[in-house]
Enzyme design. Sequence first.
Site, PDB file in Angstrom:
ATOM      1  N   SER A 110       0.816  -1.249   0.032  1.00 54.28           N
ATOM      2  CA  SER A 110      -0.043   0.011  -0.073  1.00 54.28           C
ATOM      3  C   SER A 110       1.069   1.272  -0.126  1.00 54.28           C
ATOM      4  CB  SER A 110      -0.808  -0.003   1.203  1.00 54.28           C
ATOM      5  OG  SER A 110      -1.381   1.327   1.491  1.00 54.28           O
ATOM      6  N   TYR A 147      -1.709  -1.340  10.453  1.00 50.52           N
ATOM      7  CA  TYR A 147      -1.614  -1.514   9.080  1.00 50.52           C
ATOM      8  C   TYR A 147      -0.550  -0.798   8.287  1.00 50.52           C
ATOM      9  CZ  TYR A 147      -3.855  -1.124   4.488  1.00 50.52           C
ATOM     10  OH  TYR A 147      -3.991  -1.111   3.127  1.00 50.52           O
TER      11      TYR A 147
END
Length: 269
Positions: free
Chosen positions: A141, A154
């Site tokens: 990401s 995350y």
Amino acid sequence: MTTKGTALVTGASSGIGAEFARQLAAQGHDLVLVARSAPALEALADGLRARYDVRADVIVQDLSAPDAATRVAGECAARGITVELLVNNAGFGTAGQFARIAPEREHDELMVNVVALVGLTHAFLPGMLDRVAGGVINVGSTAGFNITPYFATYGASKTFVLNFSLALWSELRGRGVKVLAVTPGPVETAFFDRIGTRKAAIGARIATPESVVASALRAYESDRGYVVPGRGNLAMAHLMPRRPRKLIALIGRLVTRQVADELTPSVAR
């Protein structure tokens, strides 16, 4: 159609994983589809077999289990499947104030995003090196480039994915095996429904799974090491990390606070 070898895709039941399966099947790859949802995997496998005349195996496995990678690799061996391309796509995110998020969910997040990814790479990479062919695609990401308050675990897990992938890419140069980190910004998947707010996109343009996977497969063929789909995401990924890290952490808090304000601690998976 002549097969181009077997690709194993984790998190294949929906979103980016399902799109990887479709585009790889269109290229002539047989598939091993891994996720927790048997009905979704079977439906996808049936569609791929019918449309592309490829083999599509289903392995139902929760990747947060400690022995998940061993189980998946063992099932492939039992079925006589050689994995030429590993796509570590499975992952999920937690959002909100770290101290209020259930520790068990953070643990599962790291098991899926990091431990299973490393375990599956360990399981299949040696065979690729022996054959002097194959590759690994890890889905990270843009969060992995920056410091992400209110997405602390995350974002850190995706930083691991990026650095791990690039380290392997460097190690394996000239050995016939490719490694790619795919680092998209927000993508139109169930992530936002599950996390509870579309503000989790942090104002960025939301890409389609089709465009992200197409960009990833082009970059993989070119052995680029990593790819950031989308021009806006590319600029953010490369400009922000050059600033002082504590400043980035403070700016990140201002940007992501809107998500924490809206959510009670929640998870997306």
